[in-house]
Design a protein around this motif. Structure first.
Motif, PDB file in Angstrom:
ATOM      1  N   TYR A 323       0.826  -1.213   0.000  1.00 18.70           N
ATOM      2  CA  TYR A 323       0.000   0.000   0.000  1.00 18.70           C
ATOM      3  C   TYR A 323       0.862   1.266   0.000  1.00 18.70           C
ATOM      4  N   MET A 324       2.011   1.207   0.637  1.00 17.88           N
ATOM      5  CA  MET A 324       2.896   2.368   0.586  1.00 17.88           C
ATOM      6  C   MET A 324       3.435   2.577  -0.829  1.00 17.88           C
ATOM      7  N   ALA A 325       3.757   1.482  -1.507  1.00 25.22           N
ATOM      8  CA  ALA A 325       4.211   1.602  -2.899  1.00 25.22           C
ATOM      9  C   ALA A 325       3.113   2.172  -3.781  1.00 25.22           C
ATOM     10  N   ALA A 326       1.852   1.818  -3.482  1.00 24.00           N
ATOM     11  CA  ALA A 326       0.726   2.338  -4.255  1.00 24.00           C
ATOM     12  C   ALA A 326       0.244   3.692  -3.745  1.00 24.00           C
ATOM     13  N   ARG A 327       0.860   4.200  -2.672  1.00 29.80           N
ATOM     14  CA  ARG A 327       0.506   5.476  -2.054  1.00 29.80           C
ATOM     15  C   ARG A 327      -0.955   5.497  -1.605  1.00 29.80           C
ATOM     16  N   ASP A 328      -1.407   4.350  -1.134  1.00 27.88           N
ATOM     17  CA  ASP A 328      -2.763   4.227  -0.603  1.00 27.88           C
ATOM     18  C   ASP A 328      -2.700   4.573   0.883  1.00 27.88           C
ATOM     19  N   TYR A 329      -2.818   5.869   1.182  1.00 27.18           N
ATOM     20  CA  TYR A 329      -2.575   6.339   2.539  1.00 27.18           C
ATOM     21  C   TYR A 329      -3.680   5.963   3.511  1.00 27.18           C
ATOM     22  N   VAL A 330      -4.888   5.745   3.021  1.00 29.71           N
ATOM     23  CA  VAL A 330      -5.965   5.334   3.926  1.00 29.71           C
ATOM     24  C   VAL A 330      -5.668   3.953   4.505  1.00 29.71           C
ATOM     25  N   ALA A 331      -5.249   3.029   3.639  1.00 33.08           N
ATOM     26  CA  ALA A 331      -4.892   1.693   4.115  1.00 33.08           C
ATOM     27  C   ALA A 331      -3.651   1.749   5.011  1.00 33.08           C
ATOM     28  N   VAL A 332      -2.677   2.579   4.658  1.00 31.01           N
ATOM     29  CA  VAL A 332      -1.461   2.705   5.458  1.00 31.01           C
ATOM     30  C   VAL A 332      -1.805   3.209   6.859  1.00 31.01           C
ATOM     31  N   GLN A 333      -2.679   4.209   6.942  1.00 25.03           N
ATOM     32  CA  GLN A 333      -3.087   4.733   8.252  1.00 25.03           C
ATOM     33  C   GLN A 333      -3.699   3.645   9.117  1.00 25.03           C
ATOM     34  N   GLY A 334      -4.597   2.856   8.522  1.00 29.79           N
ATOM     35  CA  GLY A 334      -5.261   1.812   9.294  1.00 29.79           C
ATOM     36  C   GLY A 334      -4.292   0.752   9.790  1.00 29.79           C
ATOM     37  N   ILE A 335      -3.355   0.329   8.932  1.00 31.29           N
ATOM     38  CA  ILE A 335      -2.397  -0.706   9.328  1.00 31.29           C
ATOM     39  C   ILE A 335      -1.449  -0.189  10.400  1.00 31.29           C
ATOM     40  N   VAL A 336      -0.953   1.036  10.231  1.00 32.29           N
ATOM     41  CA  VAL A 336      -0.040   1.602  11.221  1.00 32.29           C
ATOM     42  C   VAL A 336      -0.736   1.735  12.569  1.00 32.29           C
ATOM     43  N   MET A 337      -2.005   2.150  12.556  1.00 34.51           N
ATOM     44  CA  MET A 337      -2.716   2.288  13.814  1.00 34.51           C
ATOM     45  C   MET A 337      -2.929   0.933  14.476  1.00 34.51           C
ATOM     46  N   MET A 338      -3.223  -0.096  13.678  1.00 27.31           N
ATOM     47  CA  MET A 338      -3.382  -1.423  14.261  1.00 27.31           C
ATOM     48  C   MET A 338      -2.076  -1.921  14.877  1.00 27.31           C
ATOM     49  N   LEU A 339      -0.957  -1.677  14.194  1.00 27.04           N
ATOM     50  CA  LEU A 339       0.335  -2.059  14.754  1.00 27.04           C
ATOM     51  C   LEU A 339       0.609  -1.305  16.054  1.00 27.04           C
ATOM     52  N   ALA A 340       0.202  -0.042  16.096  1.00 32.60           N
ATOM     53  CA  ALA A 340       0.387   0.744  17.322  1.00 32.60           C
ATOM     54  C   ALA A 340      -0.434   0.166  18.470  1.00 32.60           C
ATOM     55  N   VAL A 341      -1.667  -0.262  18.174  1.00 32.07           N
ATOM     56  CA  VAL A 341      -2.511  -0.860  19.206  1.00 32.07           C
ATOM     57  C   VAL A 341      -1.881  -2.150  19.724  1.00 32.07           C
ATOM     58  N   ILE A 342      -1.352  -2.971  18.800  1.00 35.42           N
ATOM     59  CA  ILE A 342      -0.721  -4.232  19.214  1.00 35.42           C
ATOM     60  C   ILE A 342       0.470  -3.958  20.126  1.00 35.42           C
ATOM     61  N   VAL A 343       1.293  -2.980  19.758  1.00 39.96           N
ATOM     62  CA  VAL A 343       2.469  -2.656  20.569  1.00 39.96           C
ATOM     63  C   VAL A 343       2.046  -2.115  21.937  1.00 39.96           C
ATOM     64  N   ALA A 344       1.050  -1.230  21.951  1.00 41.44           N
ATOM     65  CA  ALA A 344       0.614  -0.639  23.215  1.00 41.44           C
ATOM     66  C   ALA A 344       0.025  -1.696  24.149  1.00 41.44           C
ATOM     67  N   VAL A 345      -0.805  -2.582  23.604  1.00 37.30           N
ATOM     68  CA  VAL A 345      -1.398  -3.639  24.429  1.00 37.30           C
ATOM     69  C   VAL A 345      -0.324  -4.615  24.906  1.00 37.30           C
ATOM     70  N   SER A 346       0.632  -4.938  24.047  1.00 38.97           N
ATOM     71  CA  SER A 346       1.729  -5.829  24.437  1.00 38.97           C
ATOM     72  C   SER A 346       2.529  -5.224  25.582  1.00 38.97           C
ATOM     73  N   ASN A 347       2.840  -3.943  25.490  1.00 37.92           N
ATOM     74  CA  ASN A 347       3.568  -3.274  26.574  1.00 37.92           C
ATOM     75  C   ASN A 347       2.764  -3.281  27.863  1.00 37.92           C
ATOM     76  N   PHE A 348       1.462  -3.086  27.752  1.00 37.39           N
ATOM     77  CA  PHE A 348       0.604  -3.102  28.937  1.00 37.39           C
ATOM     78  C   PHE A 348       0.641  -4.473  29.607  1.00 37.39           C
ATOM     79  N   LEU A 349       0.473  -5.543  28.826  1.00 41.04           N
ATOM     80  CA  LEU A 349       0.478  -6.895  29.393  1.00 41.04           C
ATOM     81  C   LEU A 349       1.831  -7.226  30.014  1.00 41.04           C
ATOM     82  N   VAL A 350       2.904  -6.822  29.346  1.00 38.57           N
ATOM     83  CA  VAL A 350       4.245  -7.083  29.879  1.00 38.57           C
ATOM     84  C   VAL A 350       4.457  -6.327  31.185  1.00 38.57           C
ATOM     85  N   ASP A 351       3.996  -5.089  31.247  1.00 34.89           N
ATOM     86  CA  ASP A 351       4.140  -4.307  32.480  1.00 34.89           C
ATOM     87  C   ASP A 351       3.371  -4.939  33.642  1.00 34.89           C
TER      88      ASP A 351
END
Length: 363
Positions: A323-351
């Motif tokens: 999607y980045m190669a296709a410059r599809d920024y709507v899809a990029v936004q959604g994927i990046v936000m999902m990755l951020a949620v996964i990282v944030a929840v993982s940090n919470f569980l680890v803490d």
């Protein structure tokens, strides 16, 4: 002395009660604080990504600018609301996210939420395999390095650890493919399943996001082997990135623990060195691994973009690159936000796990 005075609890009697209340309150307050921090973390990253994506223009112009006439482009921009002020667009996007609507991809017309559901499981499965590889590699080798401190074996393992987390993951992946796929033919070159495996997997009703779980549900040993053979090289390539870090952490902390007075006391009583290592020094050495696990998940998700691209493992990382190669920024936004949620929840569980293991973390 009066009866009231006789029954009055002294300082020693009341101390445990106060301590237990303070400990319980400290843990609950700590967990609540860490959980609430997920919200601003995800919100800040989502905001940064949204406005950075708009620096080069609106998503429709970026994705379809070379394929539509100016009039068609203007009509599409007006239809999607990208001719409105940027702050209004941001508030609309934020409202959609709160409703579970992440927008629609402009390159393939699919809802971003459907993309996240389809490919998120593949990335989660790969990261889980990689964590297993990192633990299997890092913990035993770290124990061996600690027991052979400053000998040639320790030096060799320390060099191996540095190579593990310093070598680019895509380079490791290419080497593994050249040696074990192209050269020896032991593992598949790319993909998550063979063609026959894909057909078998497609016959499952209500499939889960995890191929291995579905293969176990079917009870098909050939399909289970097919899943594991395709996952082996990507998991090793990504797992070695973190395995080297675990090796160094286990080595350093076990060396410190093995020098503690209670270990010296056990050693003087004739306790075997192997028992000292596994029973007395291993658990304290694992605490730092647990505390940094959330950060390592973030590193693995970053490495998953390169790993999935190298092995054509169709997960969120692979789709993000597409999607980045296709410059599809709507899809990029959604994927990046999902990755951020996964990282944030993982940090919470680890803490939370770290706070349960080590009460000092709570304060």
């Amino acid at each position: 002395m009066t009866a009231a005075a006789e029954t009055q609890p002294g300082p020693a009697a009341s101390a445990p009660s106060r301590s237990s209340r303070r400990s319980g309150g400290g843990l609950g307050r700590y967990v609540l604080t860490r959980f609430l921090l997920i919200i601003p973390t995800v919100l800040i990253l989502m905001t940064v990504v949204f406005f950075l994506m708009r620096i080069t223009g609106d998503p429709i112009t970026a994705a379809l600018g070379g394929r539509l006439t100016p009039d068609e482009l203007a009509a599409r921009r007006a239809e999607a609301g990208y001719d409105r002020p940027l702050i209004i667009q941001y508030l609309d996007y934020l409202g959609g996210v709160l409703r579970g609507d992440f927008g629609t991809s402009y390159t393939d017309g699919r809802p971003v939420s459907a993309i996240l559901l389809q490919y998120g499981g593949a990335t989660a499965e790969l990261v889980l395999y990689a964590i297993i590889v990192a633990l299997v590699v890092g913990v035993p080798l770290g124990m061996i390095a600690a027991r052979n401190r400053d000998r040639w074996g320790d030096l060799a393992l320390r060099v191996l650890a540095i190579l593990g987390y310093a070598t680019p993951v895509f380079f490791v992946g290419l080497l593994l493919k050249l040696v074990f796929s192209v050269g020896l033919g032991w593992f598949p070159v790319a993909g998550r399943l063979s063609t026959g495996g894909e057909r078998t997997m497609g016959s499952i009703l209500n499939p889960s996001p995890f191929y291995l779980l579905d293969a176990i549900r079917l009870g098909d040993p050939a399909l289970i082997g097919d899943v594991l053979r395709h996952a082996a090289l990507p998991a090793v390539a990504l797992g070695l990135l973190t395995g080297g870090i675990f090796l160094r952490l286990v080595r350093t902390n076990m060396i410190g623990t093995l020098e503690m007075p209670y270990v010296d006391s056990a050693r003087s009583r004739g306790v075997a060195e192997s028992r000292l290592t596994t029973r007395h020094a291993l658990r304290p050495a694992l605490i730092p691994i647990i505390t940094v696990m959330g950060m390592q998940v973030a590193m693995m998700l970053g490495g998953a973009v390169l790993t999935e691209t190298t092995f054509e493992w169709r997960g969120l990382g692979y789709q993000l690159a597409e999607y980045m190669a296709a410059r599809d920024y709507v899809a990029v936004q959604g994927i990046v936000m999902m990755l951020a949620v996964i990282v944030a929840v993982s940090n919470f569980l680890v803490d939370v796990i770290a706070a349960l293991i080590d009460p000092r973390v709570r304060y």
